[in-house]
Write a protein that holds these residues in place. Sequence first.
Motif, PDB file in Angstrom:
ATOM      1  N   GLY A  83       0.790  -1.220   0.000  1.00 37.53           N
ATOM      2  CA  GLY A  83       0.000   0.000   0.000  1.00 37.53           C
ATOM      3  C   GLY A  83       0.824   1.272   0.000  1.00 37.53           C
ATOM      4  N   THR A  84       2.152   1.149   0.123  1.00 37.87           N
ATOM      5  CA  THR A  84       3.023   2.317   0.099  1.00 37.87           C
ATOM      6  C   THR A  84       3.102   2.860  -1.327  1.00 37.87           C
ATOM      7  N   GLU A  85       2.909   4.148  -1.494  1.00 36.34           N
ATOM      8  CA  GLU A  85       3.007   4.743  -2.823  1.00 36.34           C
ATOM      9  C   GLU A  85       4.462   4.793  -3.263  1.00 36.34           C
ATOM     10  N   VAL A  86       4.697   4.416  -4.506  1.00 36.79           N
ATOM     11  CA  VAL A  86       6.053   4.440  -5.061  1.00 36.79           C
ATOM     12  C   VAL A  86       6.004   5.043  -6.460  1.00 36.79           C
ATOM     13  N   ASP A  87       7.129   5.552  -6.900  1.00 33.24           N
ATOM     14  CA  ASP A  87       7.255   6.093  -8.241  1.00 33.24           C
ATOM     15  C   ASP A  87       8.451   5.406  -8.889  1.00 33.24           C
ATOM     16  N   VAL A  88       8.182   4.385  -9.698  1.00 28.18           N
ATOM     17  CA  VAL A  88       9.262   3.621 -10.327  1.00 28.18           C
ATOM     18  C   VAL A  88       9.018   3.522 -11.826  1.00 28.18           C
ATOM     19  N   ALA A  89      10.084   3.306 -12.540  1.00 30.85           N
ATOM     20  CA  ALA A  89      10.000   3.067 -13.982  1.00 30.85           C
ATOM     21  C   ALA A  89      10.812   1.820 -14.290  1.00 30.85           C
TER      22      ALA A  89
END
Length: 114
Positions: A83-89
Amino acid sequence: MSTTHYRVDLDLSKLAEGDSAQERKLRAQLGDNVPVDLWIDEEGLTRRQQIRMTVKDAAQTGGAGTSARQAQAKVVMDFSGFGTEVDVAAPPSADTVDMTDKVSRQSGTSSQTN
């Protein structure tokens, strides 16, 4: 946190997604059994996954007087932070590698390093 431990064998025919040549390659490299251990919490979330396999060098199998080189691998992954928001590519494909083939090429060669 309480978990339930499950042990299953990876279904290589499903992993190959109907590609019989790929399934033969997987079986030649990994054998018929790839055990997977899973620890599932009370919410149905996987908290730990462990895979044990013996990877064979398929290029070394089948010849008279030759024995297949092999390497054993155990991969353990612990999962948390659901549930932790992450910003990955995703990395470019040129920056990724199929580790099964890599282990297979290096099996039996203790002097090689990465």
